[in-house]
Design a protein around this motif. Structure first.
Motif, PDB file in Angstrom:
ATOM      1  N   GLY A 183       0.813  -1.202   0.000  1.00 36.29           N
ATOM      2  CA  GLY A 183       0.000   0.000   0.000  1.00 36.29           C
ATOM      3  C   GLY A 183       0.848   1.254   0.000  1.00 36.29           C
ATOM      4  N   GLY A 184       0.276   2.349  -0.474  1.00 37.87           N
ATOM      5  CA  GLY A 184       1.025   3.587  -0.614  1.00 37.87           C
ATOM      6  C   GLY A 184       0.990   4.490   0.596  1.00 37.87           C
ATOM      7  N   LYS A 185      -0.115   5.215   0.787  1.00 36.15           N
ATOM      8  CA  LYS A 185      -0.162   6.276   1.787  1.00 36.15           C
ATOM      9  C   LYS A 185      -1.260   6.046   2.839  1.00 36.15           C
ATOM     10  N   ASN A 186      -0.947   6.523   4.056  1.00 31.81           N
ATOM     11  CA  ASN A 186      -1.950   6.619   5.119  1.00 31.81           C
ATOM     12  C   ASN A 186      -2.502   5.268   5.548  1.00 31.81           C
ATOM     13  N   ALA A 187      -1.631   4.387   6.032  1.00 27.80           N
ATOM     14  CA  ALA A 187      -2.070   3.151   6.658  1.00 27.80           C
ATOM     15  C   ALA A 187      -2.359   3.445   8.130  1.00 27.80           C
ATOM     16  N   TYR A 188      -3.630   3.478   8.476  1.00 24.26           N
ATOM     17  CA  TYR A 188      -4.053   3.772   9.840  1.00 24.26           C
ATOM     18  C   TYR A 188      -4.830   2.593  10.428  1.00 24.26           C
ATOM     19  N   ALA A 189      -4.322   1.384  10.238  1.00 25.81           N
ATOM     20  CA  ALA A 189      -4.964   0.186  10.786  1.00 25.81           C
ATOM     21  C   ALA A 189      -3.930  -0.927  10.842  1.00 25.81           C
ATOM     22  N   ASN A 190      -4.280  -2.028  11.503  1.00 26.43           N
ATOM     23  CA  ASN A 190      -3.359  -3.145  11.639  1.00 26.43           C
ATOM     24  C   ASN A 190      -3.105  -3.818  10.286  1.00 26.43           C
ATOM     25  N   ILE A 191      -1.869  -4.299  10.136  1.00 29.25           N
ATOM     26  CA  ILE A 191      -1.458  -5.050   8.949  1.00 29.25           C
ATOM     27  C   ILE A 191      -0.845  -6.351   9.442  1.00 29.25           C
ATOM     28  N   ASP A 192      -1.346  -7.480   8.954  1.00 32.80           N
ATOM     29  CA  ASP A 192      -0.952  -8.762   9.533  1.00 32.80           C
ATOM     30  C   ASP A 192      -0.786  -9.832   8.449  1.00 32.80           C
ATOM     31  N   ASN A 193       0.261 -10.648   8.603  1.00 29.65           N
ATOM     32  CA  ASN A 193       0.500 -11.795   7.728  1.00 29.65           C
ATOM     33  C   ASN A 193       0.604 -11.380   6.255  1.00 29.65           C
ATOM     34  N   ILE A 194       1.624 -10.593   5.961  1.00 32.34           N
ATOM     35  CA  ILE A 194       1.882 -10.139   4.594  1.00 32.34           C
ATOM     36  C   ILE A 194       3.206 -10.739   4.126  1.00 32.34           C
ATOM     37  N   THR A 195       3.179 -11.404   2.986  1.00 29.29           N
ATOM     38  CA  THR A 195       4.385 -11.992   2.409  1.00 29.29           C
ATOM     39  C   THR A 195       4.609 -11.418   1.013  1.00 29.29           C
ATOM     40  N   GLY A 225       4.349   2.698   2.045  1.00 26.13           N
ATOM     41  CA  GLY A 225       5.103   3.930   1.863  1.00 26.13           C
ATOM     42  C   GLY A 225       5.046   4.843   3.065  1.00 26.13           C
ATOM     43  N   PHE A 226       3.839   5.079   3.585  1.00 25.79           N
ATOM     44  CA  PHE A 226       3.628   6.043   4.664  1.00 25.79           C
ATOM     45  C   PHE A 226       2.624   5.460   5.645  1.00 25.79           C
ATOM     46  N   MET A 227       3.025   5.328   6.919  1.00 29.52           N
ATOM     47  CA  MET A 227       2.131   4.801   7.952  1.00 29.52           C
ATOM     48  C   MET A 227       1.867   5.881   8.984  1.00 29.52           C
ATOM     49  N   GLY A 228       0.599   6.170   9.230  1.00 28.70           N
ATOM     50  CA  GLY A 228       0.225   7.232  10.150  1.00 28.70           C
ATOM     51  C   GLY A 228       0.387   6.847  11.599  1.00 28.70           C
ATOM     52  N   GLU A 229       0.219   7.839  12.481  1.00 28.80           N
ATOM     53  CA  GLU A 229       0.420   7.642  13.910  1.00 28.80           C
ATOM     54  C   GLU A 229      -0.729   6.857  14.534  1.00 28.80           C
ATOM     55  N   GLY A 230      -0.510   6.378  15.779  1.00 30.91           N
ATOM     56  CA  GLY A 230      -1.550   5.657  16.523  1.00 30.91           C
ATOM     57  C   GLY A 230      -1.132   4.239  16.776  1.00 30.91           C
ATOM     58  N   GLY A 231      -1.704   3.568  17.734  1.00 29.20           N
ATOM     59  CA  GLY A 231      -1.222   2.269  18.177  1.00 29.20           C
ATOM     60  C   GLY A 231      -1.549   1.118  17.250  1.00 29.20           C
ATOM     61  N   HIS A 232      -1.105   1.197  16.030  1.00 27.18           N
ATOM     62  CA  HIS A 232      -1.365   0.135  15.063  1.00 27.18           C
ATOM     63  C   HIS A 232      -0.217  -0.876  15.070  1.00 27.18           C
ATOM     64  N   LYS A 233      -0.521  -2.119  14.718  1.00 26.64           N
ATOM     65  CA  LYS A 233       0.469  -3.182  14.728  1.00 26.64           C
ATOM     66  C   LYS A 233       0.692  -3.718  13.315  1.00 26.64           C
ATOM     67  N   VAL A 234       1.971  -3.871  12.989  1.00 22.72           N
ATOM     68  CA  VAL A 234       2.375  -4.547  11.758  1.00 22.72           C
ATOM     69  C   VAL A 234       3.043  -5.838  12.194  1.00 22.72           C
ATOM     70  N   THR A 235       2.423  -6.971  11.912  1.00 25.43           N
ATOM     71  CA  THR A 235       2.913  -8.246  12.443  1.00 25.43           C
ATOM     72  C   THR A 235       3.060  -9.280  11.331  1.00 25.43           C
ATOM     73  N   ASN A 236       4.087 -10.131  11.502  1.00 19.60           N
ATOM     74  CA  ASN A 236       4.308 -11.273  10.614  1.00 19.60           C
ATOM     75  C   ASN A 236       4.392 -10.831   9.150  1.00 19.60           C
ATOM     76  N   VAL A 237       5.366  -9.981   8.876  1.00 19.68           N
ATOM     77  CA  VAL A 237       5.557  -9.444   7.535  1.00 19.68           C
ATOM     78  C   VAL A 237       6.955  -9.789   7.044  1.00 19.68           C
ATOM     79  N   THR A 238       7.057 -10.316   5.839  1.00 19.42           N
ATOM     80  CA  THR A 238       8.360 -10.561   5.215  1.00 19.42           C
ATOM     81  C   THR A 238       8.344 -10.006   3.792  1.00 19.42           C
TER      82      THR A 238
END
Length: 273
Positions: A183-195, A225-238
């Motif tokens: 994704g490009g801009k403004n990720a304001y949510a959890n991102i999980d299990n991305i390969t 590209g750009f991840m916004g502020e706030g307690g979001h989690k990026v987990t299990n990403v390679t």
């Protein structure tokens, strides 16, 4: 110039035979929203869950969203593998008409995504999403080109959760700024299990030097590209994709991540330039 959406007359363009990062191939000059015969017959207002089985129905899904149907509190499921190589893809949603529902790929594969819209923002399989969830599918081979907010899966993922998504094959992403593999801009949510497990020659690239020689912040990452502020989690990403940025804010996972976010079990093996 900031572009609000995509004109249906916008079509792809031939590849550059002299560019070693873009093989000598010719991309379709027809659009899924016109020559692709988008099929919306599967949709009705009373149901809340739908299954898409053909490329024409998937193009119809994009048409419904871009015509103003947000799919809020509704779920669209993919019932079969799709091959999108026949026409240039017009993203699902844009800055005016956003996808707000759930898309569940059910483990299927979307192959040969071509979304070439030079000078246009919010480019990817999805243009712009808010709320909801996008999950559970593979994109195999993708060529995605835009201006700002460019990614294979979503140009602007914003507040939608993205999970269980794989990118394979030859992946090529180009833009001016706010560019990522997923994704490009403004990720304001959890991102999980991305390969992101791509072939040689794959890349994510942003050149944020304007024609007048002025350089802007690039914000380019292998995943976001750009991840916004706030307690979001990026987990299990390679990710193994190479990342190229002209100026600053260039990274293997993300170009920039604002405060309060956490990265858990993430790794990048691609080169960063």
């Amino acid at each position: 110039t900031w572009f609000e959406g995509i004109d249906e007359d916008d079509i792809g363009s031939p590849g550059n035979k002299n560019d070693t990062n873009n093989p000598p191939e010719f991309f379709p000059t027809t659009s899924w929203q016109k020559e692709g015969n988008p099929d919306t017959s599967w949709y009705n207002d009373t149901d809340t869950e739908f299954v898409i089985d053909t490329e024409e129905e998937f193009a119809g899904f994009a048409k419904l969203v871009n015509d103003g149907n947000t799919f809020n509190k509704k779920t669209v499921k993919l019932g079969a593998d799709l091959d999108l190589s026949a026409h240039n893809w017009v993203p699902i949603g844009n800055s005016k008409m956003k996808f707000q529902g759930t898309f569940d790929g059910q483990g299927n594969t979307i192959s040969n995504l071509i979304a070439i819209h030079e000078g246009v923002s919010d480019i990817g399989l999805f243009g712009m999403t808010t709320n909801g969830t996008v999950k559970n599918f593979t994109v195999d081979n993708a060529t995605v080109t835009g201006y700002l907010n460019v990614g294979v899966v979503a140009g602007t993922p914003y507040t939608t959760k993205y999970s269980d998504i794989t990118l394979t094959g030859l992946i090529r992403v180009d833009g001016f700024a706010y560019v990522g593999g997923l994704g490009g801009k403004n990720a304001y949510a959890n991102i999980d299990n991305i390969t992101i497990n791509t072939k040689s020659g794959s890349y994510v690239k942003a050149n944020s030097v304007a024609e007048n020689g002025t350089a802007y912040r690039t914000y380019v990452g292998g995943v976001i590209g750009f991840m916004g502020e706030g307690g979001h989690k990026v987990t299990n990403v390679t990710s193994n994709i190479n990342v190229y940025g002209s100026t600053i804010d260039v990274g293997g996972i993300t170009g920039i991540a604002h405060y309060g976010n956490s990265f858990i079990n993430c790794s990048s093996s691609g080169d960063v330039y």
